[in-house]
Scaffold this motif. Structure first.
Motif, mmCIF file in Angstrom:
data_model
loop_
_atom_site.group_PDB
_atom_site.id
_atom_site.type_symbol
_atom_site.label_atom_id
_atom_site.label_comp_id
_atom_site.label_asym_id
_atom_site.label_seq_id
_atom_site.Cartn_x
_atom_site.Cartn_y
_atom_site.Cartn_z
ATOM 1 N N ASN A 160 0.868 -1.175 0.000
ATOM 2 C CA ASN A 160 0.000 0.000 0.000
ATOM 3 C C ASN A 160 0.905 1.225 0.000
ATOM 4 O O ASN A 160 1.741 1.359 0.894
ATOM 5 N N VAL A 164 1.222 5.581 -0.563
ATOM 6 C CA VAL A 164 0.571 6.893 -0.677
ATOM 7 C C VAL A 164 1.648 7.896 -1.048
ATOM 8 O O VAL A 164 2.748 7.851 -0.489
ATOM 9 N N PHE A 214 -2.626 6.872 -4.573
ATOM 10 C CA PHE A 214 -2.715 5.707 -3.700
ATOM 11 C C PHE A 214 -2.572 4.468 -4.577
ATOM 12 O O PHE A 214 -3.043 4.442 -5.714
ATOM 13 N N SER A 238 -2.541 -0.020 -4.096
ATOM 14 C CA SER A 238 -2.742 -1.095 -3.130
ATOM 15 C C SER A 238 -2.773 -2.430 -3.862
ATOM 16 O O SER A 238 -3.133 -2.509 -5.032
ATOM 17 N N ILE A 288 -5.114 1.842 6.035
ATOM 18 C CA ILE A 288 -5.011 3.114 5.328
ATOM 19 C C ILE A 288 -6.314 3.876 5.537
ATOM 20 O O ILE A 288 -7.392 3.283 5.460
ATOM 21 N N GLU A 341 1.852 9.439 8.649
ATOM 22 C CA GLU A 341 2.220 8.048 8.940
ATOM 23 C C GLU A 341 2.127 7.803 10.433
ATOM 24 O O GLU A 341 2.491 8.674 11.231
ATOM 25 N N ARG A 376 0.561 2.087 9.730
ATOM 26 C CA ARG A 376 -0.703 2.693 9.298
ATOM 27 C C ARG A 376 -0.437 4.063 8.695
ATOM 28 O O ARG A 376 0.464 4.775 9.123
#
Lengths: 355, 355, 355, 355
Positions: A223, A225, A239, A241, D153, D229, D234
């Motif tokens: 994942n 970003v 994004f 994933s 996310i 972050e 996460r």
């Protein structure tokens, strides 16, 4: 009888086989005269699906390039061969449609660009399929038509369905990582919608491994970003994933000063909705190809048309390289934990320079 | 201190208890001073939820009507008592908000209307909740504003969630059947959107029992389809069902000469969507009250306001009776298997008259 | 080289030209060897778009049938010629794909059926395009798979975009009226989803002319509503319109005892949504072809495949005739103002029989 | 009679007047006994809308705190007074519901927290309205129930409708900037869904001024993008904007290892859809209050209930401060152009420490 473009496909793996069929069955102005893939499985597949329709099969790429009358080559084999085969085909004076990415390395991309620039009469196209998608094109036309004012912010994502196997991990070894492999499409969209000459101001990327911890060995994540600032007051954020459960979800928003366009904000596999215990449910596309099949077919047809009618390709090869560059900067930002800054010429501002 | 309307509720069953709480807690200009329900359960509930807030409980309806200062009564008990209690309250000089239906029989409805007309200073309202729903009102305003041209066709449905018990069968004994009980709301919408003085030209209804075969003993069905033609070139068609799996689905389309409005074509319980194996799913309202809770509260508040400020009610009692009439014609059509025709005065054209 | 089906198209008007291109460009196993249309415009179009690719143009249908090696004919010219041309082709021992309707008259349809039955080795298909649509097929598969229990109620509509000209009026002269022209697709869906041997119990149809009053001269309407009851506890109800403003809206709901499937309840032209002053907006398909283009292509391919591989066609010619029969009953109901009843063998119960 | 909470509201501006009415009309267990606002307009409004219902009006905050029997205060006046009034009320031994933000400065927030911690018997709540929204709560319940696996996310945005005036510019002077004013809600959601004790690992924010260039004088932007972050794998990423054309668009996605939940991905003002030239259109909420009105009412009721029944508040005051802290880090990142890093204790890693 009309002239048909004489095309060959290199690579008959998943994507290559699709390209072969698109040219064979769904590109009326082209003729698939040759195909190259040394693997026995691919040869067997080709014997069944291509040969009966007049396509000659090759196990040697050089030989295929010499196929009489051959005009164009679709390079769709393993990624690591893309650049070399493309250059070779250019040097053999063939037009080329190369599957993305040309390479995951910027320098190699630039070598290809150099080869192409030495043969300006050839059409060399890097296959960014979204550029051929009807919805993206409609959005672009509406934007160009002023319907959302000046495009300012882009949000775009490329999200694959989770796979219960080690495909993504194995694939990471060659793919260049999620930002170069998946988000490169979104970066390309930003360059398309913001303008091909947009200059990057900063790049920041972060990521996690939530389902495939083994990606870490390749410095990759499942994942990601990222934010890309452009000079001139524009921002794109991305994004990607590998763990969607419902299916493939590639969504883009273009936010302008006077409106917003979304593309595929509400993915749907078809027009069916189920009303059942638990609510109303619709299925969504499972794969990239589910979503973009028609775009690939349009790509085949337009590539053919541009050659036969000597038209300009819908976008330049140099743009594809710019997208890879930004993708690589995202990887660097992810791996160093740093935000990368660039000056107004697009040159990176190094850490020490800032002290 | 400002004057507050002194209200009583008759019946503390499911809907009555809700009305009681709406007046107690969510109708600032009203005071719930009394409540009647002879059942021990209702009395117990009232002692806990109403009495502490100043509501006096009664086990005798006549006594309640004599409650000092009482101005208005909400009739919300068993359907078969609606008409009698409403007439009694009118005769005791109280304003009345009566839950639908006044009665499932046209003649009894007309008796109530007669009683109300003899006391023109009283506000007597039959609770068609959709008339108070913000979305229906918005649609009506847009239509009135000319946004769809002349309304010509209406499609409307009232569809309940399937219940794994015998509720619908038991209920059929008193409800007047699916057309009078459920579609009466849709008929009322047709009269609202097409104009209260629309004259019926024909009525055709059919139906099946797919999940509750025992409904047949009451001449009722669990899925009904009907067409109502109106003189002047308008048609409404209706669907009702007792076997939805996803939840309550009450949807209306108003098709005009220059556009279409839909209300609740895409039901949703809230703003949450789940992306999961199988696709994208949202929950939908489970019950009529899930869908129309806020409309009921608006109803309480507007009923109160119309009395306190002596305003006209948003629609006439006679309209409610017209809706029941059409619903009863649908039942007759269902049970006789015949299309019923009406002349331009709305009088039924009998079979022999046609010969 | 593989064998390709030798196909001819009769009629190069709007739909015929599309069929021609589908066979020429998007049906890999077929070869468009001939085309017939006597009109100068069609000949000119054919010279430009077909001849260069090897299609021979004819101005005489009989001559075309004699084209060497011809195996199959697509009958796509004026409706009134459909039946005669189909019969002629059958008699010349050609497979036939005939655009709907075979005829707007039941007896003529039956003549065609008779001709086909005398040549059982030929594939004779009537083009109900929705049968080839991926979403309808997915819905049918889900239903067959038990996902909604027993299908009980169908709602289906065929609604055209409003046209600011006299097309629909002119067209009404030959089309058989809105129920036979438009709703025939919905009727066919009912027969498909409820079972091809479903027997009609009653037919009721009403309609109005809201935008095209001149339709009245042909006994036609621009908005029609109909109910078709089937023996065995099933009901289909239909809507058709010629005055949609947003675009073509063909929607179907199949309501089963344990769930509901909708097809195209939320029409969308593509994946773009505009967020702008006034809200969120998406465009919808403008024409029948916008919606069903891919279904037509699938039709061409499957027709070809069924002939080459001697497979059974996906549905029988007799079904197409049953759909026309029901459509004609709807027209009769509309024009007489009566509900038509049928006994359990499907024979109409006449008025006097009921007395 | 039951005991009702004796509440006062401080500030009768836009939001304060709403709080006053919520407590007066839609919070059955509370009584609005007092209100403070020195402005003549507010006093006039209060005389008309509050006084007749028994609310005493004050022009002096200290006096109001001495209102006999007063138990709780809603602080809803100008932002710069929030903290001082809250502390004063706490010291006067009143429960407090303070509109967000307590302050745009972290230290001042911490002063308030200190005051509250010295009076642990008091309920002190900072009004993050989304915490009371039914859809967010449903999403949280589904997540807690394991329906999307581990939340990994979050994407969340707070986007205001464009205003054709200088409101946003004037407002920027006090609001703390778009990240602290708008995205603070999204940050709070991240802390809620990821866990209140989540520790920030890095903060990056960028932004542009596309419609309100005058925001620059306050170091503010009208479109902001940020990544936060958290330690433990996460990531939350945020968008905020002041230039939406369709209306308010606050959307959140929570992406877990096994599914995704979206909240308000498809905003809608009500259940009406228009089918018209140009397509299908629905309106969306215009303001924050359109979207969250019911959440504010739930807040009033739960605040009341927590006090009367001595229940725990649904979230802690310290969480509100953590959200402001992160918002302020976003502002710092925006203004310095740097990514801010934090160690595993949440302490910022300063630039020089990295050398």
């Amino acid at each position: 009888m009309v002239r048909k473009l004489q095309v060959a496909v290199s690579g008959l793996g998943r994507m290559g086989a699709r390209h072969a069929r698109h040219f064979l069955e769904r590109t009326p102005r082209a003729e698939l005269v040759a195909a190259f893939d040394p693997s026995p499985e691919a040869q067997a597949w080709g014997k069944q699906h291509l040969e009966p329709y007049g396509t000659k099969l090759y196990t040697d790429y050089d030989e295929m390039l010499k196929h009489p009358g051959l005009e164009a080559v679709v390079v769709a084999g393993i990624t690591t061969e893309h650049a070399a085969q493309t250059v070779q085909a250019i040097e053999a004076d063939k037009h080329v449609l190369c599957e993305k990415p040309l390479s995951t390395k910027v320098e190699i991309c630039e070598d290809v660009l150099g080869a192409a620039q030495r043969k300006p009469h050839l059409k060399v196209l890097c296959g960014f399929s979204r550029r051929f998608d009807a919805s993206y094109r409609d959005a672009f036309a509406k934007m160009t038509n002023g319907e959302i004012g000046r495009p300012t912010i882009m949000r775009s994502q490329t999200c694959d369905k989770f796979r219960n196997d080690d495909y993504f991990v194995k694939y990471a070894k060659f793919s260049g990582g999620i930002f170069v492999d998946a988000n490169v499409h979104d970066i390309d969209l930003a360059l398309w919608f913001f303008g091909q000459d947009s200059i990057v101001k900063s790049v920041t990327a972060v990521g996690v491994t939530a389902r495939y911890p083994d990606l870490k060995q390749y410095g990759d994540v499942d994942n990601g970003v990222a934010i890309v600032e452009f000079w001139g007051g524009r921002v794109a954020y991305f994004f990607s994933s590998r763990m969607m459960m419902a299916g493939q979800q590639d969504t883009t928003e273009v936010i302008g000063t006077h409106g917003k366009i979304t593309i595929n904000a509400n993915p749907a596999f078809n027009l069916v909705e189920m009303h059942e215990l638990g609510g109303v449910r619709r299925e969504v596309d499972q794969t990239y190809y589910d979503r973009f099949e028609q775009a690939f077919v349009t790509e085949s047809n337009e590539f053919t048309e541009c050659i036969l009618d000597d038209k300009e390709l819908p976008f330049k090869l140099s743009g594809a390289i710019q997208a890879v560059k930004i993708g690589c900067a995202m990887v660097e930002s992810l791996q160093t934990g740093k935000k990368l800054d660039f000056d107004e010429t697009g040159a990176q501002i190094l850490e020490k320079a800032r002290l």
